[in-house]
Design a protein around this motif. Structure first.
Motif, short mmCIF file in Angstrom:
data_model
loop_
_atom_site.label_atom_id
_atom_site.label_comp_id
_atom_site.label_asym_id
_atom_site.label_seq_id
_atom_site.Cartn_x
_atom_site.Cartn_y
_atom_site.Cartn_z
N GLU A 292 0.71 -1.12 0.04
CA GLU A 292 0.52 -0.05 0.20
C GLU A 292 0.88 1.55 0.31
N ASP A 293 1.98 1.24 0.38
CA ASP A 293 3.02 2.37 0.72
C ASP A 293 3.99 2.72 -0.68
N GLY A 294 4.27 1.38 -1.58
CA GLY A 294 4.77 1.66 -2.51
C GLY A 294 6.34 1.03 -2.41
N SER A 295 6.14 0.23 -0.95
CA SER A 295 7.21 -0.49 -1.13
C SER A 295 6.74 -1.89 -1.58
N LEU A 296 7.67 -2.88 -1.65
CA LEU A 296 7.65 -4.25 -2.51
C LEU A 296 7.81 -5.45 -1.32
N ALA B 118 17.81 -8.02 -0.88
CA ALA B 118 18.33 -9.35 -0.74
C ALA B 118 18.16 -10.74 -1.60
N VAL B 119 17.30 -11.00 -1.22
CA VAL B 119 16.73 -11.48 -2.01
C VAL B 119 15.52 -10.61 -3.89
N LEU B 120 15.30 -10.32 -4.41
CA LEU B 120 14.96 -8.75 -5.05
C LEU B 120 16.28 -9.26 -5.93
N ASP B 121 17.59 -9.23 -5.64
CA ASP B 121 18.52 -9.12 -5.94
C ASP B 121 19.38 -10.52 -6.72
N ARG B 122 19.11 -11.11 -6.29
CA ARG B 122 19.19 -12.80 -6.56
C ARG B 122 18.40 -13.42 -7.98
N LEU B 123 17.55 -12.63 -8.42
CA LEU B 123 16.45 -13.18 -8.78
C LEU B 123 16.91 -12.27 -10.40
N ASP B 124 16.15 -13.61 -11.62
CA ASP B 124 16.52 -12.61 -12.85
C ASP B 124 15.69 -11.66 -13.28
N VAL B 125 14.66 -11.91 -12.99
CA VAL B 125 13.31 -11.15 -13.36
C VAL B 125 11.84 -10.49 -12.34
N VAL B 126 12.07 -9.43 -12.32
CA VAL B 126 11.24 -9.18 -11.37
C VAL B 126 10.06 -8.78 -11.81
N VAL B 127 8.69 -8.99 -11.60
CA VAL B 127 7.63 -8.85 -12.29
C VAL B 127 6.48 -7.51 -10.58
N ALA B 128 6.23 -6.98 -11.20
CA ALA B 128 5.58 -6.20 -9.94
C ALA B 128 4.29 -5.68 -10.06
N SER B 129 3.39 -5.73 -9.38
CA SER B 129 2.49 -5.86 -9.38
C SER B 129 1.08 -5.64 -8.27
N VAL B 130 -0.09 -4.91 -8.22
CA VAL B 130 -0.93 -3.91 -7.43
C VAL B 130 -1.53 -5.32 -6.85
N HIS B 131 -2.12 -6.33 -6.17
CA HIS B 131 -2.86 -7.10 -5.86
C HIS B 131 -3.91 -6.88 -5.10
N ALA C 278 6.49 4.88 -6.27
CA ALA C 278 7.36 4.65 -6.01
C ALA C 278 7.90 3.10 -6.36
N ALA C 279 7.40 2.26 -5.87
CA ALA C 279 7.64 0.76 -6.76
C ALA C 279 8.45 1.23 -8.07
N ILE C 280 7.77 1.77 -9.03
CA ILE C 280 8.78 1.48 -10.46
C ILE C 280 10.07 2.20 -10.52
N ARG C 281 10.41 2.59 -9.13
CA ARG C 281 11.57 3.50 -9.37
C ARG C 281 12.23 2.66 -8.70
N HIS C 282 12.35 1.45 -7.75
CA HIS C 282 12.69 0.45 -6.85
C HIS C 282 13.90 0.11 -8.77
N PRO C 283 14.86 -0.30 -7.63
CA PRO C 283 16.00 -0.93 -8.67
C PRO C 283 15.90 -2.01 -9.16
N HIS C 284 15.23 -2.68 -8.79
CA HIS C 284 14.81 -4.30 -8.57
C HIS C 284 14.02 -4.69 -9.64
N ILE C 285 13.36 -3.85 -10.12
CA ILE C 285 11.77 -3.85 -10.97
C ILE C 285 12.20 -3.75 -12.66
N ASN C 286 12.03 -4.78 -13.02
CA ASN C 286 11.71 -4.92 -14.67
C ASN C 286 10.28 -5.16 -15.02
#
Length: 345
Positions: free
Chosen positions: A188-192, A197-210, A226-234
């Motif tokens: 709700e606050d735009g955080s993931l 540390a976990v996201l950095d290990r993954l090949d692809v990160v999809v971020a969605s509002v549910h 806020a989410a889109i500006r997170h460096p791990h979002i693809n």
């Protein structure tokens, strides 16, 4: 009679194709489960033992084989195309749509799929096998994150276990790769809903509002930015959350400042997902046009929860083609090395 140039249809092939067609047609999971269960039962046996089990009737008594699947197996062993499969081919065989087929042929993979690890219906290997059969070079396992409890979202510990399974699975592939990923909730606050540390290990990160899909437009815009500006979002997944048809009913789209959101996607190299599920058709056409004008990249994804639903990419390709999305801006047309360079893996 099978021609000299056409391989015989094995019982496993027949069961797999039936399940695929039912899943692609979005049939009830209870309907497809019988065929997937029978497939899992006979696949380890091999063709000779299956044929022997049909000949002496012992296969019919095995757990996981029902009357319908027995008939399919029996007819396939005898060299026939099973009646059940023939009927399905007549009714729902072929591509989901004849539109966008040139673009569909250029898609090399799919960045959004779910398995038994969260709310999908089959294991990683079954998804990989179907993706290979469809001609994919890669498929991302993007199961849900912890807060989506209704979808059995993965804790950090369970995601670690999945990564181990993925490594073992990929050892058996030469020209295909199952990529690690997640569909992480935008909270709700735009955080993931997972640690950096976990996201950095993954090949692809999809971020969605549910959740909280009816937030006021201004608040939803801040949340998404806020989410889109997170460096791990693809990839920004099914951005409006709408439902336009299907068994879950309908749901209006979330409202947000689309120009601002898609400008941020373009600025941060985040692809806008064109979700291929017929009940979503997300984003709507007008928002795809805004994303196009903003200079966004796109990812045509199936959001598959069963192997056959990987075939829904036909629908996403048709929409992208009709709306004039340039092929070079669709990341799922890119070869694996370019995709991974973009995603930062």
């Amino acid at each position: 009679m099978t021609s000299a140039t056409t391989p015989a249809l094995t019982p496993t092939d027949a069961l797999d194709e039936i399940a695929f067609l039912l899943e692609r047609d979005l049939a009830s999971p209870y309907k497809t489960k019988a065929f997937r269960t029978a497939l899992a039962t006979i696949e380890p046996l091999g063709d000779d033992k299956v044929a022997a089990g049909v000949a002496d009737g012992s296969l019919k008594r095995r757990k996981g084989i029902g009357s319908t699947t027995w008939t399919v197996i029996e007819q396939a062993v005898s060299g026939q195309v099973p009646d059940y499969l023939a009927d399905l081919r007549d009714k729902i065989g072929g591509p989901v749509t004849e539109d966008g087929t040139e673009l569909r042929a250029q898609l090399k993979g799919d960045l959004h799929s779910h398995t038994l690890w969260s709310d999908g219906t089959t294991d990683l290997a079954s998804m990989a096998r179907t993706a290979q059969r469809l001609g994919h070079d890669y498929l991302v396992a993007s199961d849900h994150s912890p807060s989506l409890r209704v979808a059995n979202g993965l804790s950090t510990e369970r995601l670690e276990q999945q990564l181990t399974e993925l490594d073992a699975l990929n050892e058996g592939f030469d020209d295909f790769r199952m990529l690690s990923g997640i569909e992480v909730d935008i909270l709700e606050d735009g955080s993931l809903d997972q640690s950096d540390a976990v996201l950095d290990r993954l090949d692809v990160v999809v971020a969605s509002v549910h959740s909280k899909l009816r937030m006021p437009s201004g608040e939803m815009t801040k949340r998404m930015l806020a989410a889109i500006r997170h460096p791990h979002i693809n990839v920004l997944g099914h951005c409006t959350g709408r439902l336009v048809q299907g068994g879950r009913g309908t749901r209006p789209q979330s409202t947000f400042d689309a120009a601002a959101v898609f400008a941020a996607c373009a600025e941060n190299d985040v692809a806008v997902e064109i979700n291929s599920r017929p009940e979503r058709q997300d984003p709507p056409d007008d928002l795809i046009q805004i994303a196009l004008d903003a200079g966004c990249l796109f990812s045509i994804d199936s959001d598959a929860h069963a192997p056959g639903q990987l075939g829904l990419l036909d629908l996403g390709a048709a929409r992208a083609d009709a709306l004039g999305v340039p092929v070079e801006r669709i990341v799922t047309t890119w070869p694996l090395d370019r995709l991974l360079e973009w995603s930062g893996a």
